[in-house]
Design a protein around this motif. Structure first.
Motif, PDB file in Angstrom:
ATOM      1  N   HIS A   1      -1.435  14.913  -3.222  1.00  0.00           N
ATOM      2  CA  HIS A   1      -2.490  15.770  -2.832  1.00  0.00           C
ATOM      3  C   HIS A   1      -2.307  17.182  -2.331  1.00  0.00           C
ATOM      4  O   HIS A   1      -3.211  17.969  -1.888  1.00  0.00           O
ATOM      5  N   LYS A   2      -0.780  17.541  -2.208  1.00  0.00           N
ATOM      6  CA  LYS A   2      -0.414  18.916  -1.789  1.00  0.00           C
ATOM      7  C   LYS A   2      -0.823  19.091  -0.469  1.00  0.00           C
ATOM      8  O   LYS A   2      -1.345  20.276  -0.175  1.00  0.00           O
ATOM      9  N   ASP A   3      -0.815  18.271   0.559  1.00  0.00           N
ATOM     10  CA  ASP A   3      -1.422  18.657   2.013  1.00  0.00           C
ATOM     11  C   ASP A   3      -0.575  17.888   3.004  1.00  0.00           C
ATOM     12  O   ASP A   3       0.156  16.844   2.897  1.00  0.00           O
ATOM     13  N   ILE A   4      -0.573  18.238   4.261  1.00  0.00           N
ATOM     14  CA  ILE A   4       0.186  17.670   5.308  1.00  0.00           C
ATOM     15  C   ILE A   4      -1.201  17.145   6.310  1.00  0.00           C
ATOM     16  O   ILE A   4      -2.011  17.877   6.336  1.00  0.00           O
ATOM     17  N   LYS A   5      -0.825  15.812   6.752  1.00  0.00           N
ATOM     18  CA  LYS A   5      -2.071  15.134   7.635  1.00  0.00           C
ATOM     19  C   LYS A   5      -1.619  14.840   8.853  1.00  0.00           C
ATOM     20  O   LYS A   5      -0.398  14.459   9.005  1.00  0.00           O
ATOM     21  N   LEU A   6      -2.476  15.272   9.896  1.00  0.00           N
ATOM     22  CA  LEU A   6      -2.241  14.835  11.091  1.00  0.00           C
ATOM     23  C   LEU A   6      -3.056  13.950  11.704  1.00  0.00           C
ATOM     24  O   LEU A   6      -4.340  14.170  11.699  1.00  0.00           O
ATOM     25  N   SER A   7      -2.803  12.519  12.103  1.00  0.00           N
ATOM     26  CA  SER A   7      -3.750  11.460  12.375  1.00  0.00           C
ATOM     27  C   SER A   7      -3.327  11.279  13.883  1.00  0.00           C
ATOM     28  O   SER A   7      -2.195  10.564  14.352  1.00  0.00           O
TER      29      SER A   7
ATOM     30  N   LYS B   1       0.723  -1.171   0.051  1.00  0.00           N
ATOM     31  CA  LYS B   1      -0.040   0.020  -0.105  1.00  0.00           C
ATOM     32  C   LYS B   1       0.926   1.298  -0.066  1.00  0.00           C
ATOM     33  O   LYS B   1       0.351   2.387  -0.233  1.00  0.00           O
ATOM     34  N   SER B   2       2.045   1.030   0.432  1.00  0.00           N
ATOM     35  CA  SER B   2       3.063   2.445   0.515  1.00  0.00           C
ATOM     36  C   SER B   2       3.138   3.079  -0.915  1.00  0.00           C
ATOM     37  O   SER B   2       3.173   2.364  -1.833  1.00  0.00           O
ATOM     38  N   LYS B   3       3.385   4.195  -0.917  1.00  0.00           N
ATOM     39  CA  LYS B   3       3.405   5.205  -2.037  1.00  0.00           C
ATOM     40  C   LYS B   3       4.632   6.016  -1.909  1.00  0.00           C
ATOM     41  O   LYS B   3       4.935   6.270  -0.908  1.00  0.00           O
ATOM     42  N   ASP B   4       5.273   6.337  -3.432  1.00  0.00           N
ATOM     43  CA  ASP B   4       6.412   7.021  -3.121  1.00  0.00           C
ATOM     44  C   ASP B   4       6.302   8.532  -2.760  1.00  0.00           C
ATOM     45  O   ASP B   4       7.095   9.097  -2.159  1.00  0.00           O
ATOM     46  N   ASP B   5       5.061   9.061  -3.133  1.00  0.00           N
ATOM     47  CA  ASP B   5       4.790  10.402  -2.890  1.00  0.00           C
ATOM     48  C   ASP B   5       3.975  10.612  -1.542  1.00  0.00           C
ATOM     49  O   ASP B   5       3.386  11.609  -1.189  1.00  0.00           O
ATOM     50  N   ILE B   6       4.043   9.741  -0.722  1.00  0.00           N
ATOM     51  CA  ILE B   6       3.466   9.769   0.753  1.00  0.00           C
ATOM     52  C   ILE B   6       4.613   9.469   1.709  1.00  0.00           C
ATOM     53  O   ILE B   6       5.107   8.377   1.735  1.00  0.00           O
ATOM     54  N   ILE B   7       4.871  10.352   2.437  1.00  0.00           N
ATOM     55  CA  ILE B   7       5.817  10.302   3.616  1.00  0.00           C
ATOM     56  C   ILE B   7       5.247  10.040   4.952  1.00  0.00           C
ATOM     57  O   ILE B   7       4.368  10.940   5.226  1.00  0.00           O
ATOM     58  N   ASN B   8       5.231   9.087   5.811  1.00  0.00           N
ATOM     59  CA  ASN B   8       4.983   8.968   7.230  1.00  0.00           C
ATOM     60  C   ASN B   8       5.901   8.919   8.156  1.00  0.00           C
ATOM     61  O   ASN B   8       6.890   8.234   7.902  1.00  0.00           O
ATOM     62  N   ILE B   9       5.404   9.870   9.246  1.00  0.00           N
ATOM     63  CA  ILE B   9       6.784   9.980  10.275  1.00  0.00           C
ATOM     64  C   ILE B   9       5.708   9.914  11.403  1.00  0.00           C
ATOM     65  O   ILE B   9       4.780  10.467  11.692  1.00  0.00           O
ATOM     66  N   ALA B  10       6.159   8.976  12.277  1.00  0.00           N
ATOM     67  CA  ALA B  10       5.466   8.831  13.569  1.00  0.00           C
ATOM     68  C   ALA B  10       5.936  10.044  14.630  1.00  0.00           C
ATOM     69  O   ALA B  10       7.154  10.267  14.840  1.00  0.00           O
ATOM     70  N   LEU B  11       4.804  10.748  15.363  1.00  0.00           N
ATOM     71  CA  LEU B  11       5.271  11.608  16.265  1.00  0.00           C
ATOM     72  C   LEU B  11       4.828  11.266  17.711  1.00  0.00           C
ATOM     73  O   LEU B  11       3.743  10.887  17.832  1.00  0.00           O
ATOM     74  N   PHE B  12       5.829  11.400  18.645  1.00  0.00           N
ATOM     75  CA  PHE B  12       5.278  11.020  20.048  1.00  0.00           C
ATOM     76  C   PHE B  12       5.819  12.152  20.917  1.00  0.00           C
ATOM     77  O   PHE B  12       6.632  12.600  20.976  1.00  0.00           O
TER      78      PHE B  12
ATOM     79  N   MET C   1       0.887  10.488  17.081  1.00  0.00           N
ATOM     80  CA  MET C   1       0.099  11.010  15.816  1.00  0.00           C
ATOM     81  C   MET C   1       1.227  10.320  14.808  1.00  0.00           C
ATOM     82  O   MET C   1       2.364  10.104  14.680  1.00  0.00           O
ATOM     83  N   VAL C   2       0.435  10.308  13.554  1.00  0.00           N
ATOM     84  CA  VAL C   2       1.258  10.022  12.381  1.00  0.00           C
ATOM     85  C   VAL C   2       1.239  11.234  11.440  1.00  0.00           C
ATOM     86  O   VAL C   2       0.015  11.784  11.207  1.00  0.00           O
ATOM     87  N   LEU C   3       2.362  11.847  11.055  1.00  0.00           N
ATOM     88  CA  LEU C   3       2.379  12.976  10.174  1.00  0.00           C
ATOM     89  C   LEU C   3       2.636  12.255   8.869  1.00  0.00           C
ATOM     90  O   LEU C   3       3.720  11.755   8.688  1.00  0.00           O
ATOM     91  N   THR C   4       1.723  12.771   7.905  1.00  0.00           N
ATOM     92  CA  THR C   4       1.905  12.421   6.540  1.00  0.00           C
ATOM     93  C   THR C   4       2.187  13.653   5.537  1.00  0.00           C
ATOM     94  O   THR C   4       1.457  14.587   5.720  1.00  0.00           O
ATOM     95  N   ILE C   5       3.226  13.547   4.950  1.00  0.00           N
ATOM     96  CA  ILE C   5       3.427  14.603   3.867  1.00  0.00           C
ATOM     97  C   ILE C   5       3.106  13.964   2.662  1.00  0.00           C
ATOM     98  O   ILE C   5       3.517  13.127   1.927  1.00  0.00           O
ATOM     99  N   ASP C   6       1.858  14.577   2.088  1.00  0.00           N
ATOM    100  CA  ASP C   6       1.068  13.939   0.800  1.00  0.00           C
ATOM    101  C   ASP C   6       1.586  14.783  -0.414  1.00  0.00           C
ATOM    102  O   ASP C   6       1.054  15.892  -0.502  1.00  0.00           O
ATOM    103  N   GLU C   7       2.453  14.476  -1.144  1.00  0.00           N
ATOM    104  CA  GLU C   7       2.964  15.249  -2.414  1.00  0.00           C
ATOM    105  C   GLU C   7       2.074  15.182  -3.356  1.00  0.00           C
ATOM    106  O   GLU C   7       2.009  16.247  -4.015  1.00  0.00           O
TER     107      GLU C   7
ATOM    108  N   SER D   1       6.989  20.969  -3.339  1.00  0.00           N
ATOM    109  CA  SER D   1       5.436  20.452  -3.493  1.00  0.00           C
ATOM    110  C   SER D   1       4.411  21.624  -3.386  1.00  0.00           C
ATOM    111  O   SER D   1       3.196  21.650  -3.656  1.00  0.00           O
ATOM    112  N   ASN D   2       5.042  22.821  -2.738  1.00  0.00           N
ATOM    113  CA  ASN D   2       4.113  23.915  -2.353  1.00  0.00           C
ATOM    114  C   ASN D   2       2.944  23.495  -1.351  1.00  0.00           C
ATOM    115  O   ASN D   2       1.678  23.871  -1.393  1.00  0.00           O
ATOM    116  N   ILE D   3       3.209  22.717  -0.633  1.00  0.00           N
ATOM    117  CA  ILE D   3       2.464  22.300   0.318  1.00  0.00           C
ATOM    118  C   ILE D   3       1.912  23.258   1.362  1.00  0.00           C
ATOM    119  O   ILE D   3       2.597  23.734   1.877  1.00  0.00           O
TER     120      ILE D   3
END
Length: 338
Positions: free
Chosen positions: A99-105, A63-74, A91-97, A280-282
């Motif tokens: 869709h041009k957004d950052i996600k906080l899960s 399921k992993s994608k090259d344009d999705i970067i996931n980093i765990a934040l503790f 949290m999971v910090l997602t840098i989504d190149e 990426s101008n996120i």
């Protein structure tokens, strides 16, 4: 122009053309050394990168994608030297190149999951039992993720980061003031200093201790559900404050931030992620909390309260958010009235 003057001009141009690559190399090397010196201040901790040690399954790799970067934040709640390092903020910090957004899960700290060597328990315990490596294993194994990188900050370091930025803007509610002042008092007693207490509600700029105390609150009606909202509000405010800074200030900020954060990201990875975000101008930051109310419920098990969830449903909603940019429906970003 005389032939002699023409020859002289041609020689000057030729010398400039010869020197230009050398000048560019010197400037480039200087910039590299300066950047490398800044990033050498990273508080780096090595952990295993083997998929098996980090709970990464084949399905997650598919399921992993090259344009999705996931980093765990503790965010760890350590107030005394020998305190157990529970991750009160996960949290999971997602840098989504794409869709041009950052996600906080946000992942609820009391979520009932499998922790290697400890059967099923609260996900917050994983960090205390085995540090970032076991915390990553727990996230990956239970939710079919492929996270290998993490960043950890404790309350004291987060306070310093916010103060370096000059505070963050937060909308404070009347029922939160007493808890903020209470937590501030506890921290001030430990550090043997004090900061101004809050006196009124409304949108205001909080200093580091005030903002961290705000993020710790879980005694209002929404309990830990609303605490994840507060945690994301603070992190989002930090992101906004950094984005508003003049880019010329970034090197100075980086040199101050990096020693305060423990991570297994190396300097080249940090440079690469920063470049990707800029190119990426996120600009958009999206937020969500998991598990969703629709597939979880609090239960007492052997005298302890856990948030029990349908793991498959939680995986599906989390994956939709991270990989497909589908925001979950429900009250995960709203106050709870209980």
């Amino acid at each position: 122009m005389s032939r002699k003057a023409k020859n002289k001009s041609a020689n000057i141009v030729k010398k400039i053309l010869i020197m230009l690559p050398i000048i560019l190399i010197i400037v480039g090397a200087g910039a590299y050394l300066y950047t490398h010196n800044l990033l050498s201040k990273v508080n780096k901790k090595e952990i295993s990168q083997k998929n098996s040690d980090l709970g990464i399954k084949k399905v997650a790799l598919e399921k992993s994608k090259d344009d999705i970067i996931n980093i765990a934040l503790f965010g760890i709640d350590v107030r005394q030297k020998n305190d157990p390092t529970h991750s009160d903020c996960i949290m999971v910090l997602t840098i989504d190149e794409k869709h041009k957004d950052i996600k906080l899960s946000s992942v609820m700290r009391d979520t009932f999951v499998e922790v290697k060597g400890h059967d099923k328990t609260k996900i917050t315990h994983a960090y205390a039992y085995g540090g970032p490596e076991l915390a990553l294993w727990t996230l990956n194994n239970n939710f079919d993720l492929d996270i290998k990188k993490y960043a950890t900050v404790d309350f004291f370091s987060l306070e310093k980061i916010i103060d370096i930025l000059g505070g963050v803007e937060i909308d404070i509610k009347q029922n939160e003031i007493k808890y903020i002042n209470k937590f501030m008092g506890e921290t001030s007693e430990i550090l043997h200093d004090s900061v101004p207490t809050l006196t009124h509600s409304g949108v205001q700029v909080l200093n580091g201790r005030q903002a961290v105390s705000y993020a710790r609150i879980r005694s209002t009606a929404g309990g830990d559900y609303e605490r994840t909202l507060r945690q994301r509000a603070v992190l989002n405010a930090i992101i906004d404050k950094v984005k508003a800074k003049n880019k010329m200030e970034y090197p100075s900020l980086i040199s101050k931030f990096l020693p305060l954060v423990e991570t297994n990201l190396d300097s080249n990875e940090i440079m690469s992620i920063g470049k990707d975000v800029l190119i990426s101008n996120i600009k958009t930051v999206k937020q969500a909390r998991f598990p969703l109310d629709s597939n979880s419920d609090g239960k007492m098990i052997k005298g302890t309260w856990y948030l029990v969830t349908d793991i498959e449903e939680t995986k599906n909603s989390l994956h939709d958010f991270i990989y497909n940019d589908i925001e979950p429906k429900g009250n995960h970003n709203e106050e709870r009235k209980q």
